[in-house]
Design an enzyme around this catalytic site. Structure first.
Site, PDB file in Angstrom:
ATOM      1  N   ASP A  79      -5.424   3.273  -1.645  1.00 32.10           N
ATOM      2  CA  ASP A  79      -6.220   3.835  -0.550  1.00 32.10           C
ATOM      3  C   ASP A  79      -6.785   5.172  -1.018  1.00 32.10           C
ATOM      4  OD1 ASP A  79      -6.811   5.530   1.787  1.00 32.10           O
ATOM      5  OD2 ASP A  79      -6.023   3.888   2.990  1.00 32.10           O
ATOM      6  N   ASP A  87      -5.765  13.080   4.474  1.00 29.46           N
ATOM      7  CA  ASP A  87      -6.028  11.654   4.680  1.00 29.46           C
ATOM      8  C   ASP A  87      -6.603  11.435   6.084  1.00 29.46           C
ATOM      9  OD1 ASP A  87      -5.881   8.843   4.518  1.00 29.46           O
ATOM     10  OD2 ASP A  87      -3.837   8.829   5.291  1.00 29.46           O
ATOM     11  N   LYS A 100       1.400   5.627  -0.150  1.00 29.58           N
ATOM     12  CA  LYS A 100       0.843   6.807   0.507  1.00 29.58           C
ATOM     13  C   LYS A 100       1.564   8.035  -0.013  1.00 29.58           C
ATOM     14  CE  LYS A 100      -0.555   8.210   5.157  1.00 29.58           C
ATOM     15  NZ  LYS A 100      -0.885   7.722   6.494  1.00 29.58           N
ATOM     16  N   ASP A 142     -11.252   1.324   5.151  1.00 31.98           N
ATOM     17  CA  ASP A 142     -10.186   1.855   6.016  1.00 31.98           C
ATOM     18  C   ASP A 142     -10.565   3.243   6.517  1.00 31.98           C
ATOM     19  OD1 ASP A 142      -7.879   2.339   7.377  1.00 31.98           O
ATOM     20  OD2 ASP A 142      -6.585   2.526   5.610  1.00 31.98           O
ATOM     21  N   HIS A 159      -8.482   0.262  -0.417  1.00 34.00           N
ATOM     22  CA  HIS A 159      -8.825   0.734   0.918  1.00 34.00           C
ATOM     23  C   HIS A 159      -9.795   1.872   0.709  1.00 34.00           C
ATOM     24  CE1 HIS A 159      -5.607  -0.789   3.964  1.00 34.00           C
ATOM     25  NE2 HIS A 159      -6.360  -1.745   3.455  1.00 34.00           N
ATOM     26  N   GLU A 182       0.826  -1.224   0.000  1.00 32.04           N
ATOM     27  CA  GLU A 182       0.000   0.000   0.000  1.00 32.04           C
ATOM     28  C   GLU A 182       0.853   1.263   0.000  1.00 32.04           C
ATOM     29  OE1 GLU A 182      -2.597   0.283   3.400  1.00 32.04           O
ATOM     30  OE2 GLU A 182      -3.497   2.170   2.730  1.00 32.04           O
ATOM     31  N   HIS A 238      -5.004   8.428  -0.019  1.00 31.20           N
ATOM     32  CA  HIS A 238      -3.545   8.507  -0.118  1.00 31.20           C
ATOM     33  C   HIS A 238      -3.012   9.229  -1.349  1.00 31.20           C
ATOM     34  CE1 HIS A 238      -2.584   5.144   3.008  1.00 31.20           C
ATOM     35  NE2 HIS A 238      -3.417   6.060   3.452  1.00 31.20           N
TER      36      HIS A 238
END
Ligand code: RNT
Ligand code: ZN
Length: 423
Positions: A263, A298, A232, A330, A290, A230, A266
């Site tokens: 995500d 975020d 970010k 999430d 996510h 994942e 992100h």
């Protein structure tokens, strides 16, 4: 407010006809949506605390605000809360666990020593309830993560500790997949990054590549375990440079044939993951989402039925990606009832999928092929007010879960009977 089941059915029959006029079969839409599992994230239930019973505060730049009473303080309570949430959500769904949610009978077990035994009660519960499990190593809220670096740490021993934790997590996840008979997605997210401008962005990224390669050296049966990474953009304490950035992990996932986790919180605030899905899927067999909601940053707000959530669902449905995209949630909000947070967010994700399945896709596609963008826009706008609420209520009723806000009454009862009695 209680709903008359006959009225729900009556409204559905009218809605069914209306959708039929657009060439949409509501029965098929409901059947397909019923097959799509959403992975509920355990960490909404206790503000990402976990059950290590250590004094380490929440780290990795993760922030949970609010002090709503009644949060789960042990795994039995969390399972009880989850059972309540699942009972209010139509369909069969999964659970996404973090490594810090282990059960050790009070024994101190450090992260590099976790084994499937520490999760046997979760696995038993999942098997009893026919719930698939997903997993995550927890590379935060630990003394060895206090510097803000884990897998890319310059100290070889610290790095080794986190490599061992990720290897151990994959063993746990593979066992979960084996025992539940459904592949477990093990998602690696690390907080590593610099608060202020670094001189060297390259070396930590080289180290992260090496650490990941060591972690993935051990092969597991893909029927049991699917590995995911994942990315970010920035975090609290890593504003200037995140080692595991989008480009880093997309390249890693493509070159190593891993799942990539997008995500929704992100990326830059004007960037959306709905537009990234079809590009990323060109190069990857499967991905993980996510689904989250950033507000200015975020911030991991509870997922609402907004344009982006609908767009994510539309991308999955229009491109026929249902079997290649794993949907996980999430978010973490401690300012409202935590079970309601799960129920609201998950029901919204399912609603978005149902709406996407009720779109007059064929007609809109044809308009686009014909170059008739006027008709495309007209259809897109008209379909926004089609009576999907009636189909949703009927879908809930058919699945024996409360319609509309009736579920809130059940959450309130649970709050007074269970949550309010917790210390
Ligand atoms: C953090 C990542 C990560 C965590 C969870 C707890 O920015 O989104 O997925 O939220 O692993
Ligand atoms: Zn995430």
């Amino acid at each position: 407010m209680s709903f008359n089941p006959d009225l729900v059915e009556h409204a559905y029959e009218i809605a069914k006809e209306q959708f039929h006029q657009y060439g949409v079969d509501t029965e098929i839409a409901m059947q397909v949506v019923a097959q799509i599992p959403i992975s509920l994230h355990c960490w909404q239930g206790d503000d990402v605390a976990g059950f290590e019973h250590s004094d380490t505060a929440l780290g990795g730049g993760l922030a949970v605000t609010g002090n709503y009473p009644g949060k789960a303080t042990d795994a039995d309570q969390l399972r009880q809360d989850l059972n309540q949430a699942y009972a209010l959500i139509p369909g069969k769904h999964r659970l996404n666990l973090h490594a810090i949610y282990l059960e050790t009978n009070g024994k101190k077990v450090d992260r590099n020593n976790i084994t499937p035994t520490h999760f046997s009660r979760w696995i038993d519960w999942a098997k009893q309830n026919n719930i698939g499990l997903d997993f995550n190593p927890s590379c935060f809220s630990h003394p060895l993560a206090n510097s803000g670096f884990t897998l890319s740490h310059q100290d070889v021993h610290t790095r080794q500790f986190w490599i061992e934790h990720c290897i151990a997590s994959r063993t746990v996840a593979a066992e979960m997949g084996k025992q539940t008979g459904s592949p477990c997605v093990n998602n690696i997210w690390i907080p590593d990054g610099f608060k202020d401008t670094p001189i060297d962005r390259k070396t930590p990224r080289d180290r992260l590549t090496q650490s990941l390669d060591s972690i993935f050296k051990i092969k597991h049966d893909p029927n049991h375990l699917l590995d995911s990474v994942e990315s970010k953009l920035f975090g609290i304490g890593s504003e200037s440079c995140v080692i595991g950035s989008h480009e880093f992990y997309l390249g890693y996932a493509i070159s190593r044939k891993k799942l990539y986790c997008l995500d929704a919180g992100h990326f830059h605030p004007t960037e959306v993951i709905s537009d990234k899905i079809s590009s990323v899927m060109n190069y990857l067999d499967q991905i993980l989402l996510h689904v989250s909601r950033g507000v200015r940053w975020d911030s991991d707000h509870v997922v609402t039925l907004n344009d982006e959530l609908t767009a994510i669902a539309q991308e999955i449905v229009r491109s026929n990606y249902t079997n290649r995209i794993h949907i996980g949630l999430d978010f973490f909000d401690a300012s409202i009832n935590r079970i309601a947070a799960w129920v609201i967010g998950t029901r919204n994700m399912i609603k978005a999928l149902l709406i996407a399945h009720l779109e007059p896709i064929q007609q809109m596609r044809q308009a686009e092929i014909n170059g008739d963008f006027t008709a495309r826009l007209a259809l897109l706008e008209e379909s926004k007010t089609l009576p999907f609420g009636a189909v949703w209520n009927y879908y809930c009723q058919k699945n024996n879960v409360p319609t509309e806000s009736e579920w809130l009454t059940e959450v309130r009862n649970y709050e007074s009977e269970v949550l309010s009695l917790r210390g």
